[in-house]
Motif scaffolding. Structure first.
Motif: not given
Length: 469
Positions: A177-201
């Motif tokens: 969710y935070l990857t597709i709707s990231p918070p204020d980009t003035s706070l940080l720059n997201l470079s990658s996302t790793l999902l481990v055994a994610p529960n996406l039901s």
């Protein structure tokens, strides 16, 4: 003079002709005895990870924060001894990841562990995405204050232009969710996302395109997320024309869900049918070693381009069959890919995606669908990870060695000079009696506009063609 050297001239001419014929056959012949297929192999890679040379030492700190919406919260932070470090943020639901926090911090990442269970809706695995965004933003602001405070132990410890996100279990849903709707980009720059055994039901948003590289780890015997939801996410974007950033998936054979945690030692693979018959199920220390190594190498690849270990993210090398000594299956899709043959319907039996024709000789090709709903499943014994509802597949079979499938590339697409690799997503149909051997082999032949032919042999060294027991 000529008579004196007559036999030498004849010999030279004959040898020249023989050499010319050999070179011609070696380059242009479709007969493998003259133009033998090449066997693919990777160059020797360094087995150890970046942790070997990058360790800086670290300490674990607990930052207590007070928030009007969430009350008092304790955040575990791994603090490297070095300054201006990239950031790793681990999202989870009350999972102990101390070993991973320490490993990342030892290797130069300010590592922040956040329990997001307070954002769950009515104690379910559904997340209030707005509440999650608020929690995440508030905690990042708290970290920014600490990093800017000369009196804080976190002073000058972070570089917010390189932030890597990690989510495990339902924390994986939060990270997505935070990857597709990231918070204020003035706070940080997201470079990658790793999902481990994610529960996406309970994932609601399946239309917003992620613009950050995403990696997924699927444990084969996940007894908690038995639907292997991460595969659904990979399939959703890997075949999409809207893909804007790489997405990769690692299927970790013989692994379960709980052993990624420092606390839970119950082997949840026992919840998965047939797993008890497998004596090769991984132990907890092996899974944790794998996760620490892969997480660091994944983050480093997208932060700095370091790829000492082949973890399946570089299209210029062959996808690995093993990582850190453990068996894996890997998949990678990049936004600059050109689909050639895809299962998009019965038309795929006759034409490729570029409009070229498919021609069969002593072989057959058919479009089928796989579904977890038995009445819609045409793949029978073949089982794709996860719970596909209507997954298109192309079934290619032959009964004699001369069976071939030839696909033609239209003239307007024949310049492949802008591409660096050719990928095949293939698997054996274990339910088909034709595949009764330990493995199958196929030869891929590529013919260019000048008539040059290159043969490549895929055999037992290709993990996709090995029969799974």
């Amino acid at each position: 003079m000529f008579k004196k050297h007559k036999f030498k001239f004849i010999f030279i001419i004959v040898m020249y002709c023989i050499a010319s014929v050999f070179i011609h056959l070696n380059n242009y012949s479709s007969i493998s005895i003259f133009n033998p297929p090449k066997q693919l192999s990777n160059p020797t890679s360094i087995v150890e990870t970046l942790a070997v040379s990058g360790s800086t030492g670290s300490s674990l700190k607990v930052l207590t924060t007070t928030d009007a919406a969430f009350g008092i919260q304790d955040i575990t932070i791994g603090v490297p001894s070095s300054d201006t470090n990239p950031i790793a943020i681990l999202l989870h639901d009350d999972v102990n990841l101390s070993y991973l926090i320490t490993h990342l911090a030892d290797n130069g990442y300010l590592t922040i562990s956040i329990d997001i269970s307070s954002t769950f809706i009515n104690n379910t695995t559904s997340i209030d995405s707005a509440l999650l965004n608020t929690l995440f933003t508030n905690q990042i602001k708290n970290i920014v204050e600490e990093v800017d405070n000369p009196a804080s132990e976190l002073y000058n410890k972070a570089e917010f232009s390189e932030v890597s996100l990690f989510g495990i279990g339902t924390g994986g849903l939060g990270a997505y969710y935070l990857t597709i709707s990231p918070p204020d980009t003035s706070l940080l720059n997201l470079s990658s996302t790793l999902l481990v055994a994610p529960n996406l039901s309970s994932l609601q948003d399946k239309t917003t395109t992620p613009d950050t590289p995403i990696g997924i780890i699927l444990p084969q015997y996940d007894g908690l997320v038995r639907s292997l939801d991460g595969q659904m996410l990979f399939d959703l974007w890997a075949f999409s024309d809207e893909l804007t950033a790489p997405i990769s998936c690692v299927y970790l054979l013989n692994a379960n869900h709980n052993y990624f945690s420092d606390v839970y030692d119950f082997d949840d693979s026992l919840n998965v049918p047939y797993s008890t018959d497998n004596p090769n199920r991984l132990i907890q220390s092996d899974q944790q070693k794998f996760l620490t190594n892969y997480t660091l190498d994944f983050f480093e690849y997208y932060n700095s381009g370091n790829n000492i270990t082949n973890i399946g993210l570089d299209t210029g090398v062959i996808a690995p069959n093993t990582m850190y000594g453990l068996d894996v299956l890997t998949s990678l899709s990049t936004p600059d890919s050109l689909p050639i043959i895809s299962a998009v319907g019965t038309i795929s039996e006759s034409f490729n995606e570029l409009g070229g024709t498919n021609n069969m000789n002593n072989a057959s090709i058919s479009y089928i669908t796989e579904s977890y709903i038995a009445s819609y499943d045409e793949a029978y014994g073949f089982q794709h990870p996860g719970l596909p509802e209507n997954l298109g597949l192309l079934k290619f079979s032959w009964t004699v060695d001369t069976g071939t499938l030839t696909t033609t590339i239209p003239a307007q697409y024949k310049d492949f000079s802008g591409y660096s690799s050719l990928s095949f997503w293939i698997a054996l149909d274990v339910a088909n009696n034709l595949n009764s051997l330990e493995y199958q082999s196929i030869i891929i032949s590529l013919k260019d506009s000048s008539g040059n032919i290159e043969h490549v042999l895929l055999d037992e060294n290709s993990v996709a063609l090995t029969m799974r027991k």
